[in-house]
Design an enzyme around this catalytic site. Structure first.
Site, short mmCIF file in Angstrom:
data_model
loop_
_atom_site.label_atom_id
_atom_site.label_comp_id
_atom_site.label_asym_id
_atom_site.label_seq_id
_atom_site.Cartn_x
_atom_site.Cartn_y
_atom_site.Cartn_z
N GLU A 175 41.51 47.64 42.93
CA GLU A 175 41.40 46.63 43.98
C GLU A 175 40.37 45.55 43.64
O GLU A 175 40.64 44.35 43.71
CB GLU A 175 41.03 47.28 45.31
CG GLU A 175 42.09 48.19 45.90
CD GLU A 175 43.14 47.47 46.71
OE1 GLU A 175 43.12 46.22 46.74
OE2 GLU A 175 43.98 48.14 47.32
N SER A 199 45.45 43.81 53.23
CA SER A 199 44.05 43.41 53.27
C SER A 199 43.63 43.21 54.73
O SER A 199 43.73 44.14 55.52
CB SER A 199 43.82 42.17 52.40
OG SER A 199 42.46 41.95 52.16
N HIS A 204 43.74 43.86 43.64
CA HIS A 204 43.96 43.51 45.04
C HIS A 204 44.99 42.37 45.14
O HIS A 204 44.93 41.40 44.39
CB HIS A 204 42.65 43.07 45.67
CG HIS A 204 42.72 42.87 47.15
ND1 HIS A 204 42.96 43.90 48.02
CD2 HIS A 204 42.59 41.75 47.92
CE1 HIS A 204 42.95 43.44 49.27
NE2 HIS A 204 42.74 42.14 49.23
#
Length: 517
Positions: free
Chosen positions: A327, A199, A423
């Site tokens: 995600e 990320s 995610h």
């Protein structure tokens, strides 16, 4: 005077390995067959006249310094969706510290080194998080692993007068310089350094690839779920002015330094629920819940990662890039809006985030069987993570560099399986930390299955094999075959699995987000 034995231990202290660094000696602890050192300063505390400045070398010390506890987290906001609650741990100003897990702190061993950069929307995170316990990676891969803190939020990324841009990235460079100068003492090879992050950590890795100051500090890189948000300098300055206004201050280092760092985070946090008011100036980023990103300032970060890689900035760096299939599902579910969205919500999201002159029509034509809620989620997955990640790989490949691509498609068992391959799922799988931090949610009340454990082991073996050899175990990506490792219950190599999306975004440029008014 006594000297350490081959394990770096002082005679008579088998459980307390000691190594000597450029700044002084440190004492660690033996844990599960590894020597672990925590909380070693790599730079001065960034307070006082060092506040909002580039990191400065840590002063040396006499004697042996205990390296048994993580350093304090950098000042940060209380949380975002999926990562709530301020971090716990020691307090103090010595935020810029490193931690090392090593199978054997012997300078003669020269093992590959992996350096982890945490994520957290550029406003959260610390290396002492239990989810980043690196023991499994170090032990399973016979690898030296380093984690470290860097400044986040206002301290690290606000674009203010009287301070260099991207101080958080400069902290990362300083940590890598510390690795270069000291990792041999822990049994690591400074010529075999791999940076890896997820990320915002992956966005940091992407930045380091094109930063002149980071050149030569690592040989390989792994970027997991690269966010596409990089700010232009005018946009970053406008955002910083709004943050400072929340505190009744000007956007200058002098003004902001009058507020305690841990109280100044309130200004950034107060702005987030008001960001929608600025959509006419800041565009789609107001929907990301963070006013921070790396700034393409022309000096610290001269270009976006996509532009820099396409021009060959990191042609000699071996690269792994990938993303998770679903995600945005994490943020969608945790927003409490799952199951409530209709066609109007999908239309707004498609127009806001999709590519081309008529993104709504393009997506609806390409995915005629998707529901409104699925389209809402899909376009945000594509805009924020999956397409920036793929395009980063394609930029590296186009410049003649070697890059390997993956997609994680295994469904998280938490919340009844509704999170999909969301995610952050790669973090507990990679680190094997199923009951810590985000793992508590993604594996909530579910004992890791044999399939989860096997996939976790596969992650670590691929990542550490790449750090050792430059080959993660599947073919390199090119635009003819688009070979992609699909990480699932039965991992397979296939052509890039999101081909329909790839075609929609073909030719789209991920540039620095502009100030639109």
């Amino acid at each position: 005077m006594t000297t350490p034995n081959s394990l770096g231990q002082e005679p008579g202290s088998a459980a307390e390995p000691v190594v000597r660094l450029t700044a002084g000696a440190v004492r660690g602890r033996l844990e599960d067959g590894l020597a672990v050192f925590r909380g070693i300063p790599f730079a001065q505390p960034p307070v006082g006249d060092a506040r909002f400045q580039a990191p400065r070398p840590a002063p040396g010390w006499d004697g042996v310094r205990d390296a048994l506890a993580f350093g304090p987290p950098p000042p940060q906001e209380s949380g975002i969706q999926g990562r709530r609650g301020a971090p716990t741990g020691p307090t103090g100003d010595d935020w810029l510290t490193v931690n090392v897990w090593t199978p054997e702190p012997d300078p003669a061993t020269r093992r590959p080194v992996m350096v982890w950069i945490y994520g957290g929307a550029y406003k959260l995170g610390h290396a002492g998080s239990p989810g980043y316990d690196a023991r499994h990676i170090a032990r399973d891969g016979d690898i030296v692993v380093v984690t470290f803190n860097y400044r986040v939020g206002i301290e690290g990324f606000a674009r203010i007068d009287g301070a260099p841009a991207n101080r958080g990235l400069l902290d990362q460079v300083a940590a890598l310089e510390w690795v270069r100068d000291n990792i041999t003492a822990f049994g690591g090879d400074p010529e075999q350094v791999t940076v890896f992050g997820e990320s915002a950590g992956a966005g940091s890795v992407a930045s380091l690839l094109v930063m002149p100051r980071a050149s030569g500090l690592f040989r390989r890189a792994i970027a997991q779920s690269v966010p596409g948000t990089f700010f232009s300098d005018p946009l970053a300055r406008d955002i910083a002015a709004s943050i400072a206004a929340e505190a009744g201050l000007r956007p200058t280092a002098a003004d902001l330094a009058t507020v305690d760092p841990r109280q100044l985070t309130d200004a950034g946090e107060a702005l987030v629920p008001k960001m929608h008011q600025y959509e006419d100036r800041w565009g789609a980023l107001v929907h990301t819940a963070t006013p921070f990103s790396p700034v393409v300032d022309g000096e610290v970060l001269p270009v976006t990662p996509w532009e820099g890689l396409a021009a060959g900035a990191a042609r000699d760096v071996e690269l792994v890039v990938g993303h998770n299939r679903d995600e945005y599902r994490l943020f969608h579910v945790l927003s409490g809006r799952a199951g409530t969205l209709g066609e109007a919500d999908a239309s707004a999201a498609l127009r806001r985030f999709g590519p081309g002159a008529d993104p709504e029509a393009a997506y609806r034509d390409a995915f005629p069987d998707r529901s409104a809620e699925e389209l809402y989620e899909l376009v945000q997955t594509d805009w924020l993570f999956s397409m920036p990640s793929l395009h980063l790989a394609e930029a590296q490949s186009a410049a003649g560099g070697r890059v390997h691509v993956y997609e994680l498609a295994w469904n998280a068992p938490g919340l009844g399986g509704m999170l999909g391959a969301c995610h952050g799922l790669d973090i507990p799988l990679l680190f094997g930390t199923f009951t810590a931090d985000l793992g508590n949610l993604l594996f909530a009340n579910v004992e890791p299955s044999p399939e989860a454990l096997a996939l976790s082991s596969r992650f670590r073996s691929s990542w550490t094999q790449f750090a050792r050899t430059g080959d993660p175990g599947w073919p390199a990506y090119d635009t003819e075959h688009r070979s992609t490792q699909l990480l699932d219950t039965d991992p397979v190599v296939t052509a890039y699995p999101e081909e329909t999306t790839r075609r929609l975004w073909e030719g789209v440029t991920f540039g620095a987000l502009p100030l639109t008014a």
